[in-house]
Design a protein around this motif. Structure first.
Motif, PDB file in Angstrom:
ATOM      1  N   ALA A  99       0.866  -1.205  -0.149  1.00 17.91           N
ATOM      2  CA  ALA A  99      -0.124  -0.055  -0.198  1.00 17.91           C
ATOM      3  C   ALA A  99       0.958   1.222   0.115  1.00 17.91           C
ATOM      4  O   ALA A  99       1.667   1.421   0.882  1.00 17.91           O
ATOM      5  N   PRO A 100       1.152   2.047  -1.266  1.00 14.05           N
ATOM      6  CA  PRO A 100       0.306   1.601  -2.507  1.00 14.05           C
ATOM      7  C   PRO A 100       0.935   0.578  -3.294  1.00 14.05           C
ATOM      8  O   PRO A 100       1.761  -0.045  -3.061  1.00 14.05           O
ATOM      9  N   ARG A 101       0.117  -0.154  -4.106  1.00 11.89           N
ATOM     10  CA  ARG A 101       0.333  -1.203  -4.882  1.00 11.89           C
ATOM     11  C   ARG A 101       1.573  -0.736  -5.833  1.00 11.89           C
ATOM     12  O   ARG A 101       1.486  -0.037  -6.258  1.00 11.89           O
ATOM     13  N   ALA A 102       2.364  -1.804  -5.733  1.00 12.78           N
ATOM     14  CA  ALA A 102       3.866  -1.483  -6.299  1.00 12.78           C
ATOM     15  C   ALA A 102       3.856  -2.627  -7.511  1.00 12.78           C
ATOM     16  O   ALA A 102       2.857  -3.525  -7.483  1.00 12.78           O
ATOM     17  N   ASP A 103       4.884  -2.486  -8.595  1.00 16.18           N
ATOM     18  CA  ASP A 103       4.697  -3.458  -9.668  1.00 16.18           C
ATOM     19  C   ASP A 103       5.402  -4.643  -9.300  1.00 16.18           C
ATOM     20  O   ASP A 103       6.507  -5.319  -9.756  1.00 16.18           O
ATOM     21  N   VAL A 104       5.096  -5.500  -8.332  1.00 19.51           N
ATOM     22  CA  VAL A 104       5.499  -6.749  -8.011  1.00 19.51           C
ATOM     23  C   VAL A 104       4.526  -7.739  -7.869  1.00 19.51           C
ATOM     24  O   VAL A 104       3.345  -7.489  -7.437  1.00 19.51           O
ATOM     25  N   PRO A 105       4.598  -8.917  -8.517  1.00 21.03           N
ATOM     26  CA  PRO A 105       3.536  -9.875  -8.614  1.00 21.03           C
ATOM     27  C   PRO A 105       3.172 -10.272  -7.141  1.00 21.03           C
ATOM     28  O   PRO A 105       3.977 -10.539  -6.451  1.00 21.03           O
ATOM     29  N   HIS A 106       1.893 -10.422  -6.888  1.00 22.36           N
ATOM     30  CA  HIS A 106       1.351 -10.927  -5.941  1.00 22.36           C
ATOM     31  C   HIS A 106       0.282 -11.920  -6.124  1.00 22.36           C
ATOM     32  O   HIS A 106      -0.992 -11.485  -6.745  1.00 22.36           O
ATOM     33  N   PRO A 107       0.309 -13.045  -6.093  1.00 23.11           N
ATOM     34  CA  PRO A 107      -0.539 -14.224  -6.581  1.00 23.11           C
ATOM     35  C   PRO A 107      -2.201 -13.877  -5.998  1.00 23.11           C
ATOM     36  O   PRO A 107      -2.873 -14.333  -6.756  1.00 23.11           O
ATOM     37  N   GLU A 108      -2.282 -13.404  -4.900  1.00 22.87           N
ATOM     38  CA  GLU A 108      -3.807 -13.078  -4.397  1.00 22.87           C
ATOM     39  C   GLU A 108      -4.423 -12.072  -4.948  1.00 22.87           C
ATOM     40  O   GLU A 108      -5.463 -11.831  -4.807  1.00 22.87           O
ATOM     41  N   LEU A 109      -3.585 -11.161  -5.924  1.00 27.57           N
ATOM     42  CA  LEU A 109      -4.254 -10.015  -6.495  1.00 27.57           C
ATOM     43  C   LEU A 109      -4.518 -10.334  -7.993  1.00 27.57           C
ATOM     44  O   LEU A 109      -4.938  -9.502  -8.603  1.00 27.57           O
ATOM     45  N   GLU A 110      -4.003 -11.466  -8.284  1.00 28.64           N
ATOM     46  CA  GLU A 110      -4.003 -11.480  -9.952  1.00 28.64           C
ATOM     47  C   GLU A 110      -5.482 -11.661 -10.328  1.00 28.64           C
ATOM     48  O   GLU A 110      -5.901 -11.138 -11.295  1.00 28.64           O
ATOM     49  N   VAL A 111      -6.506 -12.397  -9.549  1.00 28.51           N
ATOM     50  CA  VAL A 111      -7.824 -12.479 -10.064  1.00 28.51           C
ATOM     51  C   VAL A 111      -8.458 -10.989 -10.006  1.00 28.51           C
ATOM     52  O   VAL A 111      -9.034 -10.424 -10.979  1.00 28.51           O
ATOM     53  N   PRO A 112      -8.554 -10.182  -8.968  1.00 27.45           N
ATOM     54  CA  PRO A 112      -9.087  -8.977  -8.619  1.00 27.45           C
ATOM     55  C   PRO A 112      -8.472  -8.016  -9.587  1.00 27.45           C
ATOM     56  O   PRO A 112      -9.389  -7.304 -10.077  1.00 27.45           O
ATOM     57  N   GLY A 122     -11.684  -2.291 -20.204  1.00 36.65           N
ATOM     58  CA  GLY A 122     -11.783  -3.060 -21.247  1.00 36.65           C
ATOM     59  C   GLY A 122     -10.917  -4.256 -21.555  1.00 36.65           C
ATOM     60  O   GLY A 122     -10.806  -4.592 -22.535  1.00 36.65           O
ATOM     61  N   GLY A 123      -9.990  -4.765 -20.426  1.00 36.89           N
ATOM     62  CA  GLY A 123      -9.267  -5.776 -20.655  1.00 36.89           C
ATOM     63  C   GLY A 123      -7.844  -5.235 -19.954  1.00 36.89           C
ATOM     64  O   GLY A 123      -7.684  -4.146 -19.725  1.00 36.89           O
ATOM     65  N   GLY A 124      -6.984  -6.352 -20.203  1.00 31.84           N
ATOM     66  CA  GLY A 124      -5.575  -5.854 -19.711  1.00 31.84           C
ATOM     67  C   GLY A 124      -5.433  -6.359 -18.493  1.00 31.84           C
ATOM     68  O   GLY A 124      -5.820  -7.146 -17.862  1.00 31.84           O
ATOM     69  N   THR A 125      -4.792  -5.100 -17.742  1.00 30.74           N
ATOM     70  CA  THR A 125      -4.307  -5.605 -16.243  1.00 30.74           C
ATOM     71  C   THR A 125      -4.598  -4.219 -15.629  1.00 30.74           C
ATOM     72  O   THR A 125      -4.391  -3.267 -16.060  1.00 30.74           O
ATOM     73  N   THR A 126      -4.432  -4.130 -14.225  1.00 35.38           N
ATOM     74  CA  THR A 126      -4.784  -3.006 -13.551  1.00 35.38           C
ATOM     75  C   THR A 126      -3.107  -2.533 -13.295  1.00 35.38           C
ATOM     76  O   THR A 126      -2.566  -3.335 -12.359  1.00 35.38           O
ATOM     77  N   GLU A 127      -2.801  -1.527 -13.554  1.00 36.14           N
ATOM     78  CA  GLU A 127      -1.559  -0.878 -13.270  1.00 36.14           C
ATOM     79  C   GLU A 127      -1.243  -0.274 -12.223  1.00 36.14           C
ATOM     80  O   GLU A 127      -2.155   0.696 -11.723  1.00 36.14           O
ATOM     81  N   PRO A 128      -0.346  -0.531 -11.080  1.00 38.23           N
ATOM     82  CA  PRO A 128       0.108   0.354 -10.371  1.00 38.23           C
ATOM     83  C   PRO A 128       0.538   1.630 -10.481  1.00 38.23           C
ATOM     84  O   PRO A 128       1.077   1.791 -11.280  1.00 38.23           O
ATOM     85  N   ASP A 129      -0.172   2.629  -9.688  1.00 40.57           N
ATOM     86  CA  ASP A 129      -0.090   4.073  -9.824  1.00 40.57           C
ATOM     87  C   ASP A 129       0.785   4.767  -8.763  1.00 40.57           C
ATOM     88  O   ASP A 129       0.871   6.013  -8.916  1.00 40.57           O
ATOM     89  N   GLY A 130       0.988   4.458  -7.720  1.00 40.55           N
ATOM     90  CA  GLY A 130       1.657   4.721  -6.593  1.00 40.55           C
ATOM     91  C   GLY A 130       0.858   5.434  -5.724  1.00 40.55           C
ATOM     92  O   GLY A 130       1.147   6.172  -4.787  1.00 40.55           O
ATOM     93  N   ARG A 131      -0.580   5.219  -5.790  1.00 43.40           N
ATOM     94  CA  ARG A 131      -1.481   5.915  -5.103  1.00 43.40           C
ATOM     95  C   ARG A 131      -2.698   5.023  -4.426  1.00 43.40           C
ATOM     96  O   ARG A 131      -3.066   5.158  -3.288  1.00 43.40           O
ATOM     97  N   HIS A 132      -2.961   3.989  -5.180  1.00 44.36           N
ATOM     98  CA  HIS A 132      -3.854   2.982  -4.892  1.00 44.36           C
ATOM     99  C   HIS A 132      -3.364   1.520  -4.242  1.00 44.36           C
ATOM    100  O   HIS A 132      -2.355   1.199  -4.398  1.00 44.36           O
TER     101      HIS A 132
END
Length: 150
Positions: A99-112, A122-132
């Motif tokens: 917190a905030p989400r970094a660009d590090v793989p986290h298995p529990e977060l793959e699905v959400p 519209g697809g792709g992946t949720t990109e970490p932005d340093g705030r969320h």
């Protein structure tokens, strides 16, 4: 999970709840703040087990949930009385991942992260932005209603 006791005639079945929470786009999150209740609308995803919020970590909501993880979430739809339907989820939120989400793989977060990107981008992946960061609510109680059943 605590079972809904009242309003069984208009309660949604579990499959209906899953579809409703998957399709609707905005929830309202109620937290307990130092000055009283704090209520905010947010985007969310539902993975058939938990509700996930992609929340700004410097928000009042995040601060409130860090202090007291208990919360209520409302997702509702409809305009006329006979169209009203909704789901209230109660429980405790827990942060998942950095917190905030970094660009590090986290298995529990793959699905959400996949569900969130599909629903809102519209697809792709949720990109970490340093705030969320991610908050998960595994509901202790779910109450639902669908006035179209009346």
């Amino acid at each position: 999970m605590q079972e809904q006791r009242r309003g069984r005639k208009i309660a949604m079945e579990r499959a209906e709840i899953d579809v409703f929470l998957t399709e609707e786009r905005v929830c309202r999150v109620a937290t307990a703040g130092p000055d009283g209740p704090h209520l905010t609308p947010l985007w969310f995803v539902w993975d058939d087990q938990a509700l996930w919020l992609w929340s700004i970590v410097r928000s009042q909501r995040w601060t409130d949930l860090t202090r007291d993880p208990r919360a209520a979430v409302l997702v509702d739809a409809g305009i006329g009385y006979g169209e009203l339907r909704g789901v209230e989820l109660r429980g405790r939120f827990a942060p998942v991942g950095e917190a905030p989400r970094a660009d590090v793989p986290h298995p529990e977060l793959e699905v959400p992260e996949r569900l969130f990107a599909a629903k809102y981008a519209g697809g792709g992946t949720t990109e970490p932005d340093g705030r969320h960061g991610w908050l998960r609510l595994a509901p202790e109680k779910i109450t639902s209603w669908d006035f179209r059943k009346l």
